[in-house]
Design an enzyme around this catalytic site. Structure first.
Site, PDB file in Angstrom:
ATOM      1  N   HIS A 104      30.577 103.222  89.826  1.00  0.00           N
ATOM      2  CA  HIS A 104      30.298 102.060  90.668  1.00  0.00           C
ATOM      3  C   HIS A 104      31.315 102.013  91.809  1.00  0.00           C
ATOM      4  O   HIS A 104      32.475 102.375  91.644  1.00  0.00           O
ATOM      5  CB  HIS A 104      30.361 100.777  89.837  1.00  0.00           C
ATOM      6  CG  HIS A 104      29.825  99.579  90.545  1.00  0.00           C
ATOM      7  ND1 HIS A 104      30.552  98.880  91.480  1.00  0.00           N
ATOM      8  CD2 HIS A 104      28.616  98.952  90.458  1.00  0.00           C
ATOM      9  CE1 HIS A 104      29.826  97.881  91.939  1.00  0.00           C
ATOM     10  NE2 HIS A 104      28.651  97.899  91.339  1.00  0.00           N
ATOM     11  N   GLU A 176      23.169 102.346  95.613  1.00  0.00           N
ATOM     12  CA  GLU A 176      23.765 101.087  96.034  1.00  0.00           C
ATOM     13  C   GLU A 176      24.553 101.309  97.320  1.00  0.00           C
ATOM     14  O   GLU A 176      25.722 101.702  97.267  1.00  0.00           O
ATOM     15  CB  GLU A 176      24.710 100.540  94.966  1.00  0.00           C
ATOM     16  CG  GLU A 176      24.052 100.078  93.692  1.00  0.00           C
ATOM     17  CD  GLU A 176      25.026  99.256  92.846  1.00  0.00           C
ATOM     18  OE1 GLU A 176      24.693  98.115  92.528  1.00  0.00           O
ATOM     19  OE2 GLU A 176      26.117  99.752  92.533  1.00  0.00           O
TER      20      GLU A 176
END
Length: 267
Positions: A104, A176
């Site tokens: 992430h 993302e």
């Protein structure tokens, strides 16, 4: 989204909710979805609590036989030993987790995790019998330069070059764009599709159609119930990795229902 891939709506709670708040949230989410006659076999819902809440969520899910998956937000590349603060993949697997988020952007930024470390995390998750959700995406700078697709594909390739076909087929990719995370800005549906399609085509080139068609590709970055339907209508977008909206149980339930509805429209 292709109908043969079951959509995944994943809520990343980040550093929010203690174990009591976590279990209450899970209960309420399931109630909301059951009241709406949600078909958990056609759309998967997964939650990602903090490490301190995983055991409480496990007990609730197993005791009440809830059809909600859950996973961890990060993982250590080591198995055991003198690594203060680390949590191994085996420890996470023993808590009944199905998934682990890897790479992430917040982990890359605040806990500098380089490409080699992320590859090792993916391999550790797979070895423990779970599925990694590999996060990739460009910053404003890469987007300004017009290299966003090459950048995202390159991040995936950095991992997949060390995987065989069987391992690659278990991978889940979350696109993302860093500039969209927590900013309120969101990629257009076409931009999300372009990135997902580029990633899928690269997987096809490396591993073949069987693998590329099986890998789920999620979109993340300021997803809400207002933009979810249009995003998941894209043929290569198979669900969402949700941050802020995943802290609102009613909003998350709405997004899950929209994802489920997308499967019905394709059958």
């Amino acid at each position: 989204m292709a109908s043969k891939r079951i959509p995944l709506v994943a809520g990343n709670w980040k550093m929010n909710f203690d174990h009591l708040e976590a279990t209450y949230f899970v209960q309420k989410l399931v109630w909301l979805l059951r009241d709406a006659h949600f078909d958990f076999k056609r759309c998967e819902v997964a939650l990602f609590p903090s490490f301190t809440s995983l055991r409480s969520v496990q007990v609730l899910v197993e005791a009440d036989k809830l059809h909600v998956a859950y996973g961890a937000q990060s993982v250590s590349v080591t198995t055991q030993g003198a690594f203060t603060g680390d949590v191994s993949a085996d420890m996470i697997a023993h808590l009944g987790c199905s998934y682990v988020i890897v790479g992430h952007s917040e982990r890359r930024k605040y806990h500098p995790e380089d490409d080699a470390n992320i590859v090792d995390q993916v391999r550790a998750v797979l070895a423990a019998g779970m599925q990694p959700i590999l996060c990739v995406g460009e910053s404003f700078e890469e987007r300004r330069q017009g290299i966003e697709l090459d950048f995202a594909v390159g991040q995936v390739r950095d991992v997949t070059r060390d995987l065989n076909e069987e391992q690659a087929a278990k991978l889940i990719v979350a696109y993302e764009p860093v500039w969209a995370i927590g900013t309120g800005m969101v990629a257009t549906p076409q931009s999300a599709q372009d990135a997902a399609n580029a990633i899928r085509n690269d997987l096809k080139t490396t591993f073949g159609t069987k693998v590329s068609d099986s890998v789920r590709i999620l979109y993340g970055g300021s997803v809400t119930s207002k933009n979810a339907a249009e995003l998941i209508s894209q043929p290569d977008v198979d669900g969402f990795l949700i941050g802020g909206a995943a802290l609102d149980v009613e909003e998350l339930a709405k997004i899950a229902r929209l994802a489920l509805k997308s499967t019905k429209s394709r059958n």
